[in-house]
Every structure is written in C-alpha cells, then in structure tokens.
Design an enzyme around this catalytic site. Structure first.
Site, PDB file in Angstrom:
ATOM      1  N   LYS A   1       0.822  -1.211   0.000  1.00 48.54           N
ATOM      2  CA  LYS A   1       0.000   0.000   0.000  1.00 48.54           C
ATOM      3  C   LYS A   1       0.864   1.273   0.000  1.00 48.54           C
ATOM      4  O   LYS A   1       2.085   1.189   0.061  1.00 48.54           O
ATOM      5  CB  LYS A   1      -0.959  -0.042   1.200  1.00 48.54           C
ATOM      6  CG  LYS A   1      -1.836  -1.292   1.236  1.00 48.54           C
ATOM      7  CD  LYS A   1      -2.818  -1.356   0.059  1.00 48.54           C
ATOM      8  CE  LYS A   1      -3.281  -2.756  -0.279  1.00 48.54           C
ATOM      9  NZ  LYS A   1      -4.258  -3.354   0.588  1.00 48.54           N
TER      10      LYS A   1
HETATM   11  C1  LIG Z   1      -5.164  -4.545   0.844  1.00 48.11           C
HETATM   12  C2  LIG Z   1      -6.639  -4.437   0.888  1.00 48.11           C
HETATM   13  C3  LIG Z   1      -7.387  -4.815   2.016  1.00 48.11           C
HETATM   14  C4  LIG Z   1      -6.800  -5.561   3.174  1.00 48.11           C
HETATM   15  O1  LIG Z   1      -5.746  -4.970   3.803  1.00 48.11           O
HETATM   16  P1  LIG Z   1      -4.929  -5.799   4.907  1.00 48.11           P
HETATM   17  O2  LIG Z   1      -4.254  -4.707   5.687  1.00 48.11           O
HETATM   18  O3  LIG Z   1      -3.988  -6.676   4.177  1.00 48.11           O
HETATM   19  O4  LIG Z   1      -5.891  -6.555   5.720  1.00 48.11           O
HETATM   20  C5  LIG Z   1      -8.737  -4.589   2.013  1.00 48.11           C
HETATM   21  N1  LIG Z   1      -9.356  -4.014   0.960  1.00 48.11           N
HETATM   22  C6  LIG Z   1      -8.697  -3.669  -0.141  1.00 48.11           C
HETATM   23  C7  LIG Z   1      -9.440  -3.045  -1.272  1.00 48.11           C
HETATM   24  C8  LIG Z   1      -7.320  -3.884  -0.234  1.00 48.11           C
HETATM   25  O5  LIG Z   1      -6.658  -3.584  -1.357  1.00 48.11           O
END
Ligand SMILES: *Cc1c(COP(=O)(O)O)cnc(C)c1O
Length: 405
Positions: A203
């Site tokens: 992210k």
């Molecule tokens: C990455 C992601 C998540 C989950 O994030 P985590 O921190 O790995 O639990 C949820 N929704 C979307 C759209 C994502 O891209």
C-alpha cells in the site's frame, strides 16, 4: 595462447553485458529507510514491544493527517473492516452491499459474521461500485454499504451516501487504496460512518502489517478499541503504570486485533513520507498516461476533476477485440520481459469460495468484462524514472506483438 583466450573472454563478457537482461522489476517494493530502522531498534530496546506509547502516537498522527476525531490502530485493514461490521451491529442473516472488484477480505469479513455480501456491479470507467445500481439491491435486511475507492480514485460518495441515508443504513469506506485521496474537498476517512485503511507492504505506506480504523464517532471508536483487545476495558500498558494496580475487566467478548508498537513505530515514520511518496507515484502515473493514452488497444481509467487521486495502482484496460491473445497472455508476455504486473482484481462473485452465494456468469457483466481485461503496472516510489520508461517500452512492444491485422 593465454593472451588470445583473455581477449576472447573479454570480448565475450562485453557482448554478454550488452544482452544482459535488466534485473526483474517487481510489481511492488516498499520503501523503508534508516528512520524506520532506528525506530524499530528504539522499540526493541525499550522493553515495551506491543501496543503502547508508539501506537498511541501513531493513532494521533494518523487522525491529524486525515483530519478526523478518532483513529484506532489494528493489526490489518481486514481486522478494521471486521470491527466496523461488529460496531455497526451487522449480524447473522444481514446483508451488506459490496463491489465484486475488491480484495477478498472485504467479503470474507461479512461472510464470517454470518451476514451476506450483496454484490453491486461496477462502473467500467472507474472500477468503482456503480452507484446507480445500489438502490435496487437494498432490502429490509441491508445493514451497511461497503465502498472501495479502487486504485485510489474515490467512489461516487455523494450519490452513495444519499441512497444510504434514504434507507437509514451506514456506509463503510474500504480506503485501503485511498490514503491520500480527497473527494470534492472532503478527505477519505470522512466520507462514511467508519473508514478502514491498510498498512500492508503493497500500500501507499506500510507498517509491515497493520490497519487503521477512523471515525468521527467517539462511541464507535471506544467500542472498536475495546473489541480490538479481547473486549477488555483498558489498555494493557496502563495497567502496570504508577497509579497502582488496576484490575482488567472484559466488557464484551472481543478479538485480538491490536497493533504492536514495533509496527506503529514503522508506521509513524512512513506517515511522514506520504506526500513525497505520493508525488513520485503521481509523476510516474502521468508518464504512463502520456505514453499509453494514444494506444488504441489500451484504455485508461477515468479520474473526475473533483477528486484528488491516491495513485495507488496504475490500471490499464485491454481492448482484447483488437488483440490476437487474451489478457493472461499479455500478463505473461510482460512478465517474461522482466516487469512484474498484477490484476486488481479478478471478480470475486465467480470464485470457488463464494459459489454458495449463488452468483452465475453474466450476473455482473461489467465486473466480469473488466476482470478479464485489466492489468496493473508497477507504481511505487522506489522505482526509477528509467524503470517507468522500461515498463512503457515493454507494454508497447507486447501490444505491438499481439496487435490484430
Ligand atoms: C489490501 C486491501 C485490504 C486488506 O488490507 P490488509 O491490511 O492486508 O488486511 C482490504 N481491501 C482492499 C481493497 C485492499 O486492497
């Protein structure tokens, strides 16, 4: 003899080096520096590893960054999404409206609570939920609408909030892609009752793993904080403070979702780099736009003038009618040229694990269409300008190879 050999060897090496392939460019690679390393060491040496002063600091910094009242740090965005559903009273048999183009945790949390995800098709221009299709999917069982801001481009929040309000149901923002995004002057994190951010390594910024739940409601924030630590009424680190022994008390059967201080310490440092990282991704995204916009086999997603995009993902849509091969062959060809690519996302409603929900091919035509044609290109600050240029060159080369006629 020796000399000839040496010469040959020399020449061979030069020849090889001209043909040496670039190192594989991964699809994503987090950018961490000395600041994060020092911060982790400081926590390791402090004697307090789990939720404590660093987590509280990170929550404060995050709330300030997003301009919201309350931020609760948890161990993933998935946990945040789960807690959001619990806090809003979603339970057995309830329905939650979602997009089929998202990461599975958005859907799994709903199913694991005994509730039912109701998929609403996406807008082919943005990959976001098509707000005009929400209303007819609301029933008396609908308890929430969960909205993803795909790739970092905010969904139609005015329309979605108006529909939700007219039915008296709350909106949850899955803002995992949209840390920096702004919609009509309002920040993500302020566009629903509860918003969830991710600190996963792919992210915008990372804490290694982690999530942040933000809300304007003190009641929700207090509930979520308690739920995130086994339903216990106060933070563990305060229990052993100087104010004398304090008993803990379980006020609700909760979960173990708290963020450790080691991760929070990384998050604090990464949060300071949000805008420098964002500027680099924007620059690279603009480079991709300029180079790819005029290729007839490629369509780019649209950005509305009133949004500030997070530039989390750079997604291209292939016009497969103009190509001799399908999307997967293009994915493989790009990877074979040394560039990591991704698909965000293959539609969830047709995947094995969700078969019992009863969806069939053709039910969500736009999601299915996009699911077979999208490719995400690398977009992250530890890439160089030359890397971006190389990706462009590879994409053009592969498209040319498979062009019809
Ligand atoms: C990455 C992601 C998540 C989950 O994030 P985590 O921190 O790995 O639990 C949820 N929704 C979307 C759209 C994502 O891209």
């Amino acid at each position: 003899m020796d000399e000839v050999d040496t010469d040959n060897h020399q020449r061979r090496q030069e020849g090889d080096s001209l043909m040496i392939k670039r190192e594989f460019l991964p699809f994503c690679r987090p950018l961490l520096g000395k600041e994060e390393e020092d911060a982790v060491l400081e926590v390791l040496r402090s004697g307090w590893l789990t939720t404590g002063p660093k987590t509280i600091q990170f929550e404060k910094d995050f709330a300030f960054f997003k301009g919201v009242e309350h931020a609760v740090a948890v161990n993933s965005c998935t946990s945040a999404l789960h807690l959001a559903l619990v806090a809003l009273g979603v339970g057995q048999g309830d329905e939650v409206i979602v997009s089929p183009i998202t990461w599975p945790s958005t859907i799994n949390t709903i199913i694991n609570m005994g509730a039912v995800p109701v998929f609403v098709d996406v807008d082919k221009e943005t990959l976001n939920m098509d707000s005009s299709r929400i209303d007819k999917n609301v029933t008396r069982l609908t308890k929430a609408v969960q909205v993803v801001h795909m790739a970092g481009n905010p969904a139609d929040m005015d329309e979605i909030n108006a529909i939700a309000l007219s039915h008296g149901i709350p909106v949850i923002e899955d803002a995992a892609h949209a840390l920096e995004a702004v919609y009509k002057g309002r920040q993500t994190g302020s566009l629903g009752a509860i918003s969830c951010f991710s600190l996963y390594p792919t992210k915008s910024i990372t804490a290694c793993e982690g999530g942040m739940l933000v809300t304007g409601s003190k009641t929700i924030a207090d509930t979520v904080r308690t739920l995130s630590f086994n339903g216990i009424d106060r933070d563990a680190w305060k229990r052993y403070g100087s104010e004398g022994y304090k008993h803990w008390e379980v006020v609700t059967p909760g979960y173990k979702y708290n963020m450790p201080d080691i991760l929070a310490a990384i998050g604090i440092q990464q949060l300071r780099k949000v805008w420098p990282f964002w500027s680099i991704r924007k620059r690279y995204s603009d480079m991709y736009d300029a180079a790819l916009a005029d290729i007839p086999e490629i369509r780019l997603l649209t950005k509305k003038s009133y949004v500030l995009h997070s530039y989390h993902l750079y997604i291209i849509v292939l016009d497969t009618d103009r190509l001799t091969v399908d999307r997967d062959a293009v994915l493989n060809a790009i990877q074979a040229e040394g560039v990591g690519v991704g698909v965000h996302f293959r539609a969830l409603h047709l995947q094995q694990g969700y078969r019992s929900l009863g969806y069939e091919k053709g039910d969500l035509p736009s999601a299915e269409y996009m699911s077979d044609r999208i490719i995400s290109l690398p977009l992250y600050p530890s890439m160089s300008v030359e890397d971006v240029e190389y990706v462009i060159e590879v994409v053009k080369k592969v498209i040319t190879r498979y062009r019809k006629g």
